[in-house]
Scaffold this active site. Structure first.
Site, mmCIF file in Angstrom:
data_model
loop_
_atom_site.group_PDB
_atom_site.id
_atom_site.type_symbol
_atom_site.label_atom_id
_atom_site.label_comp_id
_atom_site.label_asym_id
_atom_site.label_seq_id
_atom_site.Cartn_x
_atom_site.Cartn_y
_atom_site.Cartn_z
ATOM 1 N N GLU A 1 -0.561 -35.679 -11.348
ATOM 2 C CA GLU A 1 -1.947 -35.671 -11.809
ATOM 3 C C GLU A 1 -2.213 -34.364 -12.558
ATOM 4 O O GLU A 1 -2.966 -33.507 -12.102
ATOM 5 C CB GLU A 1 -2.919 -35.843 -10.645
ATOM 6 N N GLU B 1 -9.520 -36.868 -0.242
ATOM 7 C CA GLU B 1 -8.958 -35.712 -0.947
ATOM 8 C C GLU B 1 -9.964 -34.577 -1.085
ATOM 9 O O GLU B 1 -11.015 -34.749 -1.713
ATOM 10 C CB GLU B 1 -8.506 -36.131 -2.344
#
Length: 264
Positions: free
Chosen positions: A243, A145
C-alpha cells in the site's frame, strides 16, 4: 517463511487505469498473484469477472463506503447514528467478498467529527461485535487498522493501544489487527517492539516507506531489509499488502522486489 506480496489497488496502477477491474488485470500482467481492493462500487460485476479471468487472489477488501459524505468516505464502523448504514455496507461487502473468494474485510472506522469520543467507542465496539457474528457465519475475518493523522486527519482508530482495548472488549477471534508499518512508524515508532507487543492480535500486514509512503527500497526511516526478515521470523503466512504510492510509475517501482531479494 517466504513473504507473499499483494498489490493494493487503491495505490498501484492508478496512473494507468481508472477502474478496479482493469487494475486487477494490470496487477496480474505484472506478476502479482494477489490484490487488495476497495469495495468496487458500481463495478462489482466487472471486478468479479476480472478476478475469475485472471485467477488472482483477493486478499483483502475494504468495507463499502459513502464517497459523497466527508465523514463516511473513510468508513462508518465508529460513527454514532450510522449503525444501519454500517450493517447494510457490511452485508454488501460480505456478499462481494464471497463472490471473489476473499477471506478478509477491512472494517474502516470513519472520521471523528466532534462530540463525545466515548460515543464513537461504544458504536465502534457494538458494530464490531455485530460484524464478528456476520463474518463468522460466512467464514470470514475482519481487520481494524490504526491510521496516522498525517495520512487521514481525524480518523477515529488512531492508536495501537486503542485498537487493543477495543479488540479485548469485542472478544472475537475473527476480528484482528491490521498492522500497516507506514502508519505504525508514524504513530509509535519502535516497530520491532510494537510488533512483539501486539503479535497475538495481528491478522494482516501492509507496507510502505516512511515518511513519503513510497516503495520499500526508497530512502526513508525504515530499513526494509531488516523489517522483511523480522516479518518472516514473525511467522505470518498471509499476504503482505503493498500500500504505497509509486515514486514514479507502478511498474518502474517494482524493481524493489528483486533488489530486496524477493519475488512476487
Amino acid at each position: 517463511m517466504a513473504l507473499k506480496f499483494a498489490a493494493n489497488l487503491n495505490f498501484l496502477f492508478t496512473e494507468r487505469a481508472a477502474t478496479i477491474a482493469e487494475r486487477v488485470r494490470l496487477a496480474h500482467q505484472n506478476g502479482f498473484r494477489a490484490v487488495e481492493i476497495p469495495y468496487p462500487e458500481g463495478e462489482t460485476a466487472a471486478v468479479v469477472s476480472a478476478v475469475k479471468e485472471t485467477g488472482i487472489v483477493v486478499s483483502l477488501v475494504n468495507l463499502a463506503f459513502d464517497k459523497t459524505d466527508d465523514q463516511l468516505r473513510f468508513g462508518s464502523t465508529s460513527v454514532p447514528g450510522k449503525e444501519q448504514l454500517f450493517k447494510s455496507q457490511l452485508d454488501d461487502t460480505i456478499g462481494f467478498a464471497k463472490q471473489v473468494g476473499c477471506g478478509k474485510i477491512h472494517l474502516t472506522a470513519g472520521l471523528f467529527k466532534g462530540g463525545q469520543e466515548s460515543d464513537y467507542t461504544k458504536t465502534y465496539t457494538s458494530n464490531l461485535k455485530v460484524a464478528a457474528e456476520s463474518l463468522r457465519a460466512n467464514k470470514l475475518v475482519g481487520v481494524i487498522e490504526p491510521i496516522n493523522k498525517y495520512a487521514v486527519p481525524g480518523y477515529y482508530m488512531n492508536s495501537y493501544a486503542k485498537a487493543a482495548a477495543v479488540l479485548s472488549e469485542v472478544g472475537a477471534d475473527n476480528i484482528r489487527l491490521l498492522a500497516d508499518l507506514y502508519h505504525l512508524q508514524h504513530l509509535h515508532g519502535n516497530v520491532s517492539k510494537t510488533l512483539e507487543e501486539y503479535k497475538q492480535l495481528i491478522g494482516h500486514f501492509q507496507i510502505a516507506q516512511v515518511p513519503h509512503r513510497h516503495e520499500p527500497d526508497v530512502s526513508g526511516e525504515l530499513d526494509y531489509s531488516y523489517v522483511f526478515k523480522a516479518l518472516q521470523e514473525f511467522g505470518y503466512d498471509g499476504w503482505v499488502g503493498c500500500e504505497y504510492k509509486p515514486k514514479t510509475t507502478t511498474v518502474e517501482g517494482l524493481s524493489w522486489v528483486s533488489k530486496l531479494g524477493y519475488t512476487l
